[in-house]
Design a protein around this motif. Structure first.
Motif, PDB file in Angstrom:
ATOM      1  N   SER A 230       0.888  -1.392   0.010  1.00  0.00           N
ATOM      2  CA  SER A 230       0.044  -0.057  -0.031  1.00  0.00           C
ATOM      3  C   SER A 230       0.948   1.146   0.043  1.00  0.00           C
ATOM      4  O   SER A 230       2.097   1.179  -0.021  1.00  0.00           O
ATOM      5  CB  SER A 230      -0.868  -0.132   1.392  1.00  0.00           C
ATOM      6  N   GLY A 231       0.426   2.534  -0.028  1.00  0.00           N
ATOM      7  CA  GLY A 231       1.155   3.613   0.003  1.00  0.00           C
ATOM      8  C   GLY A 231       0.238   4.921   0.279  1.00  0.00           C
ATOM      9  O   GLY A 231      -0.855   4.764   0.206  1.00  0.00           O
ATOM     10  N   ILE A 232       1.062   5.630   0.988  1.00  0.00           N
ATOM     11  CA  ILE A 232       0.434   7.105   1.475  1.00  0.00           C
ATOM     12  C   ILE A 232       1.431   8.008   0.954  1.00  0.00           C
ATOM     13  O   ILE A 232       2.929   7.979   1.280  1.00  0.00           O
ATOM     14  CB  ILE A 232       0.364   7.032   3.084  1.00  0.00           C
ATOM     15  N   PHE A 233       1.096   9.006   0.299  1.00  0.00           N
ATOM     16  CA  PHE A 233       1.978  10.273  -0.340  1.00  0.00           C
ATOM     17  C   PHE A 233       1.480  11.564   0.136  1.00  0.00           C
ATOM     18  O   PHE A 233       0.105  11.866   0.363  1.00  0.00           O
ATOM     19  CB  PHE A 233       2.253  10.214  -1.580  1.00  0.00           C
ATOM     20  N   ASP A 234       2.445  12.547   0.573  1.00  0.00           N
ATOM     21  CA  ASP A 234       1.744  13.864   1.140  1.00  0.00           C
ATOM     22  C   ASP A 234       0.918  14.017   2.169  1.00  0.00           C
ATOM     23  O   ASP A 234       0.013  15.010   2.565  1.00  0.00           O
ATOM     24  CB  ASP A 234       1.133  14.738  -0.194  1.00  0.00           C
ATOM     25  N   ASP A 237      -3.263  10.103   4.541  1.00  0.00           N
ATOM     26  CA  ASP A 237      -4.032   9.017   5.020  1.00  0.00           C
ATOM     27  C   ASP A 237      -2.823   8.440   6.161  1.00  0.00           C
ATOM     28  O   ASP A 237      -1.869   8.928   6.223  1.00  0.00           O
ATOM     29  CB  ASP A 237      -4.196   7.940   4.113  1.00  0.00           C
ATOM     30  N   THR A 238      -3.591   7.739   6.986  1.00  0.00           N
ATOM     31  CA  THR A 238      -2.815   7.078   8.015  1.00  0.00           C
ATOM     32  C   THR A 238      -3.027   5.476   7.783  1.00  0.00           C
ATOM     33  O   THR A 238      -4.098   4.990   7.074  1.00  0.00           O
ATOM     34  CB  THR A 238      -3.192   7.410   9.395  1.00  0.00           C
ATOM     35  N   PRO A 239      -1.944   4.544   8.260  1.00  0.00           N
ATOM     36  CA  PRO A 239      -2.305   2.979   7.803  1.00  0.00           C
ATOM     37  C   PRO A 239      -3.433   2.633   8.633  1.00  0.00           C
ATOM     38  O   PRO A 239      -3.605   2.819   9.834  1.00  0.00           O
ATOM     39  CB  PRO A 239      -0.989   2.713   8.449  1.00  0.00           C
ATOM     40  N   HIS A 240      -4.058   1.767   7.877  1.00  0.00           N
ATOM     41  CA  HIS A 240      -5.327   0.949   8.603  1.00  0.00           C
ATOM     42  C   HIS A 240      -4.970  -0.478   8.567  1.00  0.00           C
ATOM     43  O   HIS A 240      -4.429  -1.060   7.373  1.00  0.00           O
ATOM     44  CB  HIS A 240      -6.646   1.297   7.572  1.00  0.00           C
ATOM     45  N   GLN A 241      -5.157  -1.020   9.835  1.00  0.00           N
ATOM     46  CA  GLN A 241      -4.662  -2.503  10.016  1.00  0.00           C
ATOM     47  C   GLN A 241      -5.476  -3.524   9.399  1.00  0.00           C
ATOM     48  O   GLN A 241      -6.897  -3.235   9.332  1.00  0.00           O
ATOM     49  CB  GLN A 241      -4.713  -2.608  11.459  1.00  0.00           C
ATOM     50  N   ASP A 320      -5.112   0.418  -1.983  1.00  0.00           N
ATOM     51  CA  ASP A 320      -4.766   1.933  -1.972  1.00  0.00           C
ATOM     52  C   ASP A 320      -4.655   2.132  -0.306  1.00  0.00           C
ATOM     53  O   ASP A 320      -5.465   1.451   0.586  1.00  0.00           O
ATOM     54  CB  ASP A 320      -6.022   2.723  -2.416  1.00  0.00           C
ATOM     55  N   GLY A 321      -4.112   3.274  -0.105  1.00  0.00           N
ATOM     56  CA  GLY A 321      -3.592   3.722   1.465  1.00  0.00           C
ATOM     57  C   GLY A 321      -5.049   4.172   2.228  1.00  0.00           C
ATOM     58  O   GLY A 321      -5.218   4.038   3.373  1.00  0.00           O
ATOM     59  N   LYS A 322      -6.200   4.660   1.379  1.00  0.00           N
ATOM     60  CA  LYS A 322      -7.272   4.921   2.440  1.00  0.00           C
ATOM     61  C   LYS A 322      -8.247   3.785   2.598  1.00  0.00           C
ATOM     62  O   LYS A 322      -9.175   3.837   3.257  1.00  0.00           O
ATOM     63  CB  LYS A 322      -8.240   5.890   1.454  1.00  0.00           C
ATOM     64  N   MET A 323      -7.951   2.393   2.392  1.00  0.00           N
ATOM     65  CA  MET A 323      -8.473   1.249   2.620  1.00  0.00           C
ATOM     66  C   MET A 323      -8.001   0.429   3.564  1.00  0.00           C
ATOM     67  O   MET A 323      -7.002   0.372   3.924  1.00  0.00           O
ATOM     68  CB  MET A 323      -8.782   0.468   1.218  1.00  0.00           C
ATOM     69  N   ASN A 452     -17.799  -5.775  -9.638  1.00  0.00           N
ATOM     70  CA  ASN A 452     -17.380  -4.572  -8.651  1.00  0.00           C
ATOM     71  C   ASN A 452     -18.072  -4.805  -7.200  1.00  0.00           C
ATOM     72  O   ASN A 452     -17.323  -4.361  -6.414  1.00  0.00           O
ATOM     73  CB  ASN A 452     -18.118  -3.280  -9.310  1.00  0.00           C
ATOM     74  N   CYS A 453     -18.983  -5.602  -7.224  1.00  0.00           N
ATOM     75  CA  CYS A 453     -19.489  -5.766  -5.948  1.00  0.00           C
ATOM     76  C   CYS A 453     -18.577  -6.657  -5.191  1.00  0.00           C
ATOM     77  O   CYS A 453     -18.616  -6.454  -3.757  1.00  0.00           O
ATOM     78  CB  CYS A 453     -20.870  -6.542  -5.757  1.00  0.00           C
ATOM     79  N   GLU A 454     -17.868  -7.312  -5.643  1.00  0.00           N
ATOM     80  CA  GLU A 454     -16.871  -8.220  -4.921  1.00  0.00           C
ATOM     81  C   GLU A 454     -15.798  -7.335  -4.421  1.00  0.00           C
ATOM     82  O   GLU A 454     -15.154  -7.431  -3.220  1.00  0.00           O
ATOM     83  CB  GLU A 454     -16.242  -9.489  -5.733  1.00  0.00           C
ATOM     84  N   TYR A 455     -15.298  -6.381  -5.112  1.00  0.00           N
ATOM     85  CA  TYR A 455     -14.265  -5.242  -4.978  1.00  0.00           C
ATOM     86  C   TYR A 455     -14.740  -4.525  -3.828  1.00  0.00           C
ATOM     87  O   TYR A 455     -14.011  -4.300  -2.962  1.00  0.00           O
ATOM     88  CB  TYR A 455     -14.387  -4.395  -6.195  1.00  0.00           C
ATOM     89  N   ASN A 456     -16.118  -4.164  -3.608  1.00  0.00           N
ATOM     90  CA  ASN A 456     -16.284  -3.311  -2.687  1.00  0.00           C
ATOM     91  C   ASN A 456     -16.543  -4.166  -1.019  1.00  0.00           C
ATOM     92  O   ASN A 456     -16.631  -3.676  -0.243  1.00  0.00           O
ATOM     93  CB  ASN A 456     -17.791  -2.627  -2.868  1.00  0.00           C
ATOM     94  N   SER A 457     -16.464  -5.571  -1.437  1.00  0.00           N
ATOM     95  CA  SER A 457     -16.279  -6.298  -0.356  1.00  0.00           C
ATOM     96  C   SER A 457     -15.119  -6.702   0.146  1.00  0.00           C
ATOM     97  O   SER A 457     -15.098  -7.488   1.394  1.00  0.00           O
ATOM     98  CB  SER A 457     -17.451  -7.660  -0.628  1.00  0.00           C
ATOM     99  N   ILE A 458     -13.967  -6.410  -0.423  1.00  0.00           N
ATOM    100  CA  ILE A 458     -12.786  -6.697  -0.039  1.00  0.00           C
ATOM    101  C   ILE A 458     -12.174  -5.480   1.010  1.00  0.00           C
ATOM    102  O   ILE A 458     -11.181  -5.956   1.777  1.00  0.00           O
ATOM    103  CB  ILE A 458     -11.697  -6.851  -0.922  1.00  0.00           C
ATOM    104  N   PHE A 459     -12.632  -4.433   1.178  1.00  0.00           N
ATOM    105  CA  PHE A 459     -12.187  -3.593   2.260  1.00  0.00           C
ATOM    106  C   PHE A 459     -13.432  -2.637   2.907  1.00  0.00           C
ATOM    107  O   PHE A 459     -14.469  -2.762   2.342  1.00  0.00           O
ATOM    108  CB  PHE A 459     -11.128  -2.616   1.200  1.00  0.00           C
ATOM    109  N   ILE A 460     -12.842  -1.806   3.756  1.00  0.00           N
ATOM    110  CA  ILE A 460     -13.477  -0.736   4.341  1.00  0.00           C
ATOM    111  C   ILE A 460     -12.920   0.362   3.831  1.00  0.00           C
ATOM    112  O   ILE A 460     -11.666   0.481   3.971  1.00  0.00           O
ATOM    113  CB  ILE A 460     -13.845  -0.950   5.857  1.00  0.00           C
ATOM    114  N   LEU A 461     -13.832   1.541   3.427  1.00  0.00           N
ATOM    115  CA  LEU A 461     -13.068   2.586   2.948  1.00  0.00           C
ATOM    116  C   LEU A 461     -13.311   3.661   4.117  1.00  0.00           C
ATOM    117  O   LEU A 461     -14.317   3.961   4.609  1.00  0.00           O
ATOM    118  CB  LEU A 461     -14.080   3.225   1.735  1.00  0.00           C
TER     119      LEU A 461
END
Length: 520
Positions: A230-234, A237-241, A320-323, A452-461
């Motif tokens: 994952s990545g965070i720039f500028d 975001d902060t890391p989500h466990q 992505d870093g926000k996830m 796309n519905c599976e994609y949205n089930s992989i993470f919390i935004l």
């Protein structure tokens, strides 16, 4: 008396004569009408070889079998009509059941729906099915029982891939500083799309171009064969466990969070950091000297060039870093790669399938300078990219790029390089470049585009810590780049938008775009 007798007999004779005359007239009338009737035997339905070759209803109509033949004919026609009606009703019932299961909120029924099927895609295209925001993912039951392939997937078309590492910074007779993505010529770009057994391409990481890792981090990632990156720039975001990670995956995977110095300092001030480099399960990897002016473009380095940052990795999952990841990574590899024997998986965009539609949405939402997005799309249109349609081999030309699942084969790595080169040359909106690279490889790059519905089930935004805004995103005209605003131009990325293109783009007309979604 005799006279009377004679007269009575004469009357009877005249009456009899008139009767005979009338009978003759009737008989002649019947014969005349019969002679005017057409010969209906010529219109009989004939089937060669049946009933002596005279047809299904051929033969003598006076035959005792003729009425039975008429009944058989009428019954056969009725049977065909009833069978056709029943078949159409069966198809309609199956389609209605498919629509019902795909729209159901019940997990069992939702699992029955095959969202990868051609039927679902057809129903979605004509508007009969609206994809759910979230749906269950058909994961394996136990990460401990997942069998990891012993061998790498065979690499078709490309067996050996190497990279340019020294930038030819001599442009127009003047020497300029090396760029991270290099000064790729139009000819080099064109040649890079021609698949060969052995290839050498631009793929970032030019010497003295920026994005350097510390020797300590370089040594650490050498042991990483399975990577969640994952990545965070500028400092956005902060890391989500991650959650639901099995003990086996914790031992197998390296969880690597790539950051720049601004983000590292922000994280240290707002999150508990262990030993200067750990935030929970994440190992922080610092990229010194960001290669671009735009933080969005810097974020594409670890996202797309994961195989170059971590060259020892066999598999990688980018998020992505926000996830916040909520699915076990080993189960993700089994579901999206190994089960279908794929080497690359990415989600389908929720709203758009057409790149030109996605570009129009980017302009409306001020994701980058409008005239530069148009210039970018004119190049793709000139090079033959048609708007997406159901006859294309791919489910969509536009992905959701926040999650990418890869096996690092030579062909997959080449695709990542070519995708990054487009992002480096043109706008940093990677969703605009993905489908173009697929198109230029002429169907030779096979990948899994999952629902796309599976994609949205992989993470919390999670929301960003602050909104991103760049002045270049508000530009509406090329005139705004002139004079005192010349500093709006990026100095190290997007140079293909300003370099002379080897063709006249003035006559290129972009395809019309119909807005298909309020959210898009």
């Amino acid at each position: 008396m005799p006279e009377n007798t004679v007269h009575g007999g004469g009357e009877r004779y005249c009456s009899s004569s008139r009767a005979v005359s009338m009978d003759n007239d009737v008989h002649r009338s019947v014969l005349l009408r019969a002679s005017r009737r057409p010969d209906r035997s010529n219109y009989s339905f004939k089937i060669k070889g049946v009933d002596g070759g005279d047809g299904f209803l051929g033969g003598d109509k006076s035959s005792s079998e003729y009425p039975m033949k008429v009944i058989w004919k009428r019954g056969f026609v009725r049977l065909l009509l009833v069978g056709g009606i029943l078949w159409m009703l069966l198809i309609l019932v199956v389609l209605l059941f498919h629509i019902w299961t795909c729209q159901s909120s019940l997990v069992f029924l939702s699992a029955i729906c095959n969202k990868d099927s051609t039927v679902f895609q057809m129903l979605h295209t004509i508007g009969l099915v609206t994809p759910q925001h979230r749906c269950s993912i058909p994961l394996a039951n136990d990460p401990e029982k997942v069998v990891i392939p012993e061998k790498k997937s065979p690499s078709n078309f490309v067996q050996s891939l190497s990279y340019f590492e020294e930038d030819d910074a001599n442009t127009n007779g003047s020497q300029s500083s090396p760029l991270f993505g290099g000064h790729q010529s139009w000819k080099q770009r064109e040649d890079s799309f021609k698949l060969k057994s052995s290839m050498k391409v631009h793929c970032g990481f030019m010497e003295n171009g920026g994005a350097e890792m510390s020797p300590k981090d370089v040594e650490y990632v050498k042991k990483c064969k399975f990577v969640v990156a994952s990545g965070i720039f500028d400092g956005y975001d902060t890391p989500h466990q991650p959650s639901n990670v099995s003990p086996r995956s914790k031992k197998l995977f390296c969880f690597l969070m790539v950051v720049d110095e601004v983000s590292l300092n922000f994280i240290k001030k707002n999150v508990s950091v262990r030993d200067e480099e750990w935030v929970g399960i994440w190992r922080l990897i610092l990229l010194k000297n960001p290669p671009y002016d735009e933080p969005r473009r810097n974020g594409k380095v670890p996202k797309i060039l994961t195989h170059r940052l971590f060259p020892q990795a066999l598999y990688s999952i980018w998020i992505d870093g926000k996830m916040e990841l909520i699915v076990d990574p080993l189960l993700m590899l089994e579901r999206y790669l190994w089960r279908g024997k794929y080497t690359f998986a990415i989600a389908q965009h929720k709203h758009h399938k057409n790149i030109y539609e996605e570009a129009d949405s980017n302009k409306r939402r001020k994701r980058y300078a409008r005239p530069l997005i148009d210039h970018h799309m004119k190049i793709y249109r000139y090079e033959g990219l048609e708007p997406w349609n159901p006859l294309k081999q791919t489910k969509s030309d536009v992905p959701e790029g926040a999650i990418i699942i890869r096996e690092h084969t030579p062909l997959t790595n080449l695709f990542s390089c070519l995708w990054f080169n487009e992002v480096n040359l043109f706008t940093p909106r990677d969703q605009l470049s993905f489908g173009f690279v697929v198109y230029r490889l002429k169907g030779n790059f096979k990948f899994f585009m999952f629902p796309n519905c599976e994609y949205n089930s992989i993470f919390i935004l999670h929301p960003h810590t602050r909104e991103h805004s760049s002045k270049i995103e508000w530009v509406k005209s090329l005139n705004e780049f002139k004079g005192n605003n010349s500093g709006l131009k990026e100095s190290r990325g997007g140079l293909g938008l300003w370099a002379p293109y080897p063709a006249d783009l003035n006559s290129v007309i972009l395809p019309p775009v119909a807005r298909t979604s309020k959210a898009g």
